[in-house]
Write an enzyme that holds these catalytic residues in place. Structure first.
Site, PDB file in Angstrom:
ATOM      1  N   SER A 104      47.601  75.804  34.765  1.00 29.19           N
ATOM      2  CA  SER A 104      46.435  75.041  34.317  1.00 29.19           C
ATOM      3  C   SER A 104      45.730  75.635  33.100  1.00 29.19           C
ATOM      4  O   SER A 104      44.986  74.946  32.423  1.00 29.19           O
ATOM      5  CB  SER A 104      45.432  74.905  35.456  1.00 29.19           C
ATOM      6  OG  SER A 104      44.931  76.162  35.809  1.00 29.19           O
ATOM      7  N   HIS A 155      48.715  70.415  39.247  1.00 25.04           N
ATOM      8  CA  HIS A 155      48.590  69.853  37.893  1.00 25.04           C
ATOM      9  C   HIS A 155      49.856  69.112  37.477  1.00 25.04           C
ATOM     10  O   HIS A 155      50.221  69.091  36.298  1.00 25.04           O
ATOM     11  CB  HIS A 155      48.233  70.959  36.893  1.00 25.04           C
ATOM     12  CG  HIS A 155      46.900  71.552  37.183  1.00 25.04           C
ATOM     13  ND1 HIS A 155      45.719  70.965  36.767  1.00 25.04           N
ATOM     14  CD2 HIS A 155      46.551  72.649  37.903  1.00 25.04           C
ATOM     15  CE1 HIS A 155      44.695  71.696  37.192  1.00 25.04           C
ATOM     16  NE2 HIS A 155      45.176  72.712  37.885  1.00 25.04           N
ATOM     17  N   LYS A 170      42.822  65.928  42.463  1.00 23.90           N
ATOM     18  CA  LYS A 170      42.941  65.833  40.998  1.00 23.90           C
ATOM     19  C   LYS A 170      43.481  64.434  40.653  1.00 23.90           C
ATOM     20  O   LYS A 170      42.717  63.478  40.702  1.00 23.90           O
ATOM     21  CB  LYS A 170      43.812  66.978  40.465  1.00 23.90           C
ATOM     22  CG  LYS A 170      43.234  68.369  40.795  1.00 23.90           C
ATOM     23  CD  LYS A 170      43.920  69.474  40.045  1.00 23.90           C
ATOM     24  CE  LYS A 170      43.658  70.855  40.616  1.00 23.90           C
ATOM     25  NZ  LYS A 170      42.266  71.315  40.585  1.00 23.90           N
TER      26      LYS A 170
HETATM   27  N1  PLP Z   1      46.303  75.256  42.955  1.00 26.19           N
HETATM   28  C1  PLP Z   1      46.044  75.015  41.654  1.00 26.19           C
HETATM   29  C2  PLP Z   1      47.110  75.293  40.643  1.00 26.19           C
HETATM   30  C3  PLP Z   1      44.794  74.516  41.252  1.00 26.19           C
HETATM   31  O1  PLP Z   1      44.529  74.293  39.961  1.00 26.19           O
HETATM   32  C4  PLP Z   1      43.817  74.269  42.251  1.00 26.19           C
HETATM   33  C5  PLP Z   1      42.466  73.763  41.882  1.00 26.19           C
HETATM   34  O2  PLP Z   1      41.828  74.179  40.979  1.00 26.19           O
HETATM   35  C6  PLP Z   1      44.129  74.526  43.586  1.00 26.19           C
HETATM   36  C7  PLP Z   1      45.368  75.013  43.910  1.00 26.19           C
HETATM   37  C8  PLP Z   1      43.147  74.251  44.666  1.00 26.19           C
HETATM   38  O3  PLP Z   1      43.105  72.872  44.896  1.00 26.19           O
HETATM   39  P1  PLP Z   1      41.912  72.235  45.753  1.00 26.19           P
HETATM   40  O4  PLP Z   1      40.843  71.883  44.789  1.00 26.19           O
HETATM   41  O5  PLP Z   1      42.530  71.052  46.433  1.00 26.19           O
HETATM   42  O6  PLP Z   1      41.488  73.276  46.726  1.00 26.19           O
END
Ligand code: PLP
Length: 376
Positions: free
Chosen positions: A163, A191, A222
């Protein structure tokens, strides 16, 4: 200290901020497909709320499973072409739950050094032997896999798309190494789910390894409607095991019906047609090519995360501030979130940005870049 800007409208390409900022063009949400405020997604949430109530007041295995939770799990597995799926309150929880449930002190986990914080924390919770390989470095991964041959089971864990840089893990090569050294592959698709690959299935579809990646964790917070929630999808025995052993699943409340309704409708929309994902890809291409032509360096390739690389932390902060003065909401990132000397402004494109929105953003960047010396 971090501060939070307060939004007083729905999430979308145009926002109203507390304190009077109206008509702000938003380029910093993970609302890749613009489904967070899609009328059908909102209607589905209202219907689920009316029919199934506000929430379950229970964890899943006591009295917190409704038909809609089972339906959504089935839909997720079908979307990813996997055997089964399990829901969590977030992908953070899915990542917190999987490693400890699956791996023992006799096993090994090999993790990309730039993996998301929730993967790092999930790995911390397990007692397996830990290897950290250099970011997307296949030589280093191979060396670590060779060293890990002494362990019972090996799991390679990587973000599908990273990200901060908008770069995509070399899954084909990772899967080849995993095959050579008898390892399983886990990817975090937060992502990627909903928009990468010809049918939006994710990085594994994009890179032609859907049958080689064993475990996928992803988010409903997302691209898939943006409400909340996460999941693991993969082989049925693994999902069965998680239902018995995964602590964030066993000891936390069920997803609220309205949230389930949103995600379920988002998946329906994406399984009917990939027009929304294609529209986002076209907007991404427009932004990336116009910014590059203007003289900026955009990290990553073909991903709606478009980091405008600036280097200097102060420059990123003042440019982001000046962009907001011009009605464009973007965020500057600097050390320790990204390495020293690699400060950037991260722009995120959404299917619901219009061509005019994209062009306004590029024009503002060009003006602000010239003013602060980022462009000649
Ligand atoms: N994994 C990645 C790569 C993320 O970007 C995020 C969120 O920022 C998460 C996990 C966590 O996701 P959630 O918002 O559903 O807890």
């Amino acid at each position: 200290w971090k501060s939070e800007r307060v939004i007083v409208s729905r999430q979308g390409p145009h926002l109203r901020l507390a304190g009077g900022g109206a008509g702000i063009l938003n380029f910093c949400a993970n609302n890749y497909l613009g489904l967070s405020s899609h009328p059908e997604v909102i209607r589905a949430a209202v219907e689920a709320l009316e029919k199934f109530g506000a929430g379950l007041s229970s964890v899943r295995f006591i009295c917190g499973t409704q038909s809609i939770h089972k339906d959504l799990e089935e839909k997720i597995a079908c979307f990813h072409q996997r055997e089964d799926a399990i829901l969590y309150a977030s992908c953070f929880d899915a990542n917190a739950g999987i490693f400890e449930a699956l791996l023992t002190p006799e096993d090994a986990v090999l993790s990309d050094e730039l993996n998301h914080a929730s993967i790092i924390d999930g790995i911390r919770l397990c007692k397996a032997n830990k290897y950290r390989y250099k970011h997307m470095d296949m030589q280093d991964l191979e060396a670590k896999l060779q060293d890990a041959q002494k362990h019972r089971l090996r799991l390679v864990a990587t973000d599908g798309a990273f990200s901060m840089d908008g770069d995509i893990a070399p899954l084909k090569e990772i899967c080849q190494l995993a095959q050579k050294y008898d390892a399983l592959v886990f990817i975090d698709e937060c992502h990627a789910t909903g928009f990468l690959g010809p049918n939006g299935r994710g990085t594994d579809e994009l890179l032609g390894v859907m049958d080689k990646v064993t475990i996928i964790n992803s988010t409903l917070g997302k691209a898939l409607g943006g409400a909340a929630g996460g999941y693991t999808t993969g082989p049925k025995p693994l999902i069965d095991l998680l239902r018995q052993r995964s602590r964030p699943y066993l000891f936390s409340n069920s997803l609220p019906p309205a949230v389930v309704g949103c995600a379920s409708k988002a998946l329906d929309l994406l399984m009917e047609s990939n027009a929304i994902a294609q529209s986002m890809a076209a907007k991404t291409q427009r932004f990336r090519s116009k910014m590059t032509a203007a003289g900026f360096t955009i990290s990553g390739k073909d991903h709606p995360i478009c980091p405008v690389m600036l280097g200097d932390a102060r420059l990123a902060a003042v440019m982001a501030e000046d962009m907001l003065n011009r009605g464009i909401y973007v965020i500057g990132f600097s050390y320790p979130v990204v390495p020293k000397g690699k400060a950037r402004i991260r722009v995120q494109i959404s299917a619901v940005h219009s061509d005019e929105d994209i062009d306004r953003c590029v024009e503002a960047f060009t003006e602000v870049g010239r003013k602060h010396g980022a462009l000649p």
